[in-house]
Design an enzyme around this catalytic site. Structure first.
Site, PDB file in Angstrom:
ATOM      1  N   LYS A  27       0.309  -1.974  15.424  1.00 47.38           N
ATOM      2  CA  LYS A  27       1.432  -1.584  15.376  1.00 47.38           C
ATOM      3  C   LYS A  27       1.623  -0.182  16.270  1.00 47.38           C
ATOM      4  O   LYS A  27       2.432   0.249  16.828  1.00 47.38           O
ATOM      5  CB  LYS A  27       1.823  -1.205  13.946  1.00 47.38           C
ATOM      6  CG  LYS A  27       2.199  -2.780  13.229  1.00 47.38           C
ATOM      7  CD  LYS A  27       3.115  -3.416  14.124  1.00 47.38           C
ATOM      8  CE  LYS A  27       3.481  -4.743  13.167  1.00 47.38           C
ATOM      9  NZ  LYS A  27       4.790  -5.402  13.737  1.00 47.38           N
ATOM     10  N   TYR A  40      -3.809  -4.199  11.831  1.00 47.16           N
ATOM     11  CA  TYR A  40      -2.397  -3.959  11.492  1.00 47.16           C
ATOM     12  C   TYR A  40      -1.958  -2.730  12.139  1.00 47.16           C
ATOM     13  O   TYR A  40      -1.210  -2.571  12.908  1.00 47.16           O
ATOM     14  CB  TYR A  40      -2.224  -4.181  10.193  1.00 47.16           C
ATOM     15  CG  TYR A  40      -0.433  -4.206  10.047  1.00 47.16           C
ATOM     16  CD1 TYR A  40       0.235  -5.475  10.304  1.00 47.16           C
ATOM     17  CD2 TYR A  40       0.078  -3.082   9.518  1.00 47.16           C
ATOM     18  CE1 TYR A  40       1.501  -5.518  10.195  1.00 47.16           C
ATOM     19  CE2 TYR A  40       1.555  -3.349   9.457  1.00 47.16           C
ATOM     20  CZ  TYR A  40       2.293  -4.471   9.721  1.00 47.16           C
ATOM     21  OH  TYR A  40       3.467  -4.464   9.463  1.00 47.16           O
TER      22      TYR A  40
END
Length: 261
Positions: free
Chosen positions: A159, A155
């Site tokens: 991101k 993640y």
């Protein structure tokens, strides 16, 4: 109205921040195209927008499937003529200790959180925004695109990639008058975060204590920031990475917050 008769595509718009943004765009006069993975969830979101008096249509598609994305964009342009605003909001959380993260979970996280942002942006730009020499793209990253979180290697990496991609697209597409910016939400009370809170309420209590404003954001607060970045009011805002986090990033030193007197 700020978006009267504009065509706005919001990915991951069946719930959470994406749905809140779709609601606000519809209230501001936009024709909203709701994208999400599951057709039933898309249908429900579209019905809710229409029941509130908004103009909306559904577009079920896997944001992580390049072919599906390009077909979806072609369909919208064929039906609506053009796309004025793209909000790349679709994303998934992949939780695992880095040493236990398998390659399939890593690739899925990258496909939905990062690859999809590029494929949607490229498809919309080439099909509509570049020929028309105008458009606005808002990429929804995360505070995890600026700092790390535990057990979130996929993640965090994806991101951070969104943040870098936003800057790269801003540099490449400014010449076409396509503004590209990113929003980095901090802790926000979406349905997913509420479910996580039920599993580990203590963790969320501690997280909120570390936010200088003292509370997590609501989806509509993140949506308001998205609309600003997409609006004419932000006509000179380009390549911005905006964190909406109640001051969380400012407190990343690890120190304790000062007590009220």
């Amino acid at each position: 109205m700020r978006f009267q008769d504009q065509v706005v595509v919001v990915t991951g718009a069946a719930r959470g921040i994406g749905f809140a943004a779709a609601q606000l765009f519809a209230r501001e006069g936009a024709h909203v195209v709701v994208n999400d993975l599951h057709a039933q969830a898309v249908e429900q979101a579209v019905r809710a927008l229409q029941d509130a008096g908004g103009r909306a249509r559904g577009l079920p598609a896997d944001a992580g499937d390049e072919g599906a994305v390009r077909a979806a964009v072609a369909h919208v342009v064929a039906e609506c003529g053009h796309i004025d605003v793209l909000v790349n909001n679709a994303g998934i959380m992949v939780r695992a200790a880095a040493e236990e993260l398998d390659s399939a979970a890593w690739r899925r996280g990258m496909a939905v959180n990062l690859d999809a942002v590029f494929h949607w942006s490229q498809a919309v730009a080439t099909a509509s925004m570049i020929p028309r020499r105008r458009g606005a793209i808002v990429n929804v990253a995360s505070l995890a695109g600026l700092v790390a979180i535990p057990n979130g290697a996929a993640y965090v990496a994806s991101k951070h990639g969104v943040v870098g991609l936003t800057k790269a697209l801003a540099v490449d597409w400014g010449r076409y008058n396509i503004r590209v910016n990113a929003l980095c939400p901090g802790m926000t009370w979406t349905d997913l975060s509420k479910k996580d809170q039920e599993r580990d309420p203590g963790m969320f209590i501690e997280r909120e204590r570390r936010i200088p404003l003292g509370h997590a954001a609501q989806p509509q607060e993140q949506a308001e920031a998205i609309l600003f970045l997409a609006s004419a009011a932000a006509s000179a805002v380009h390549g911005l990475i905006m964190n909406v986090d109640g001051g969380n990033l400012a407190m990343s030193s690890g120190s304790s917050l000062p007590r009220a007197r």
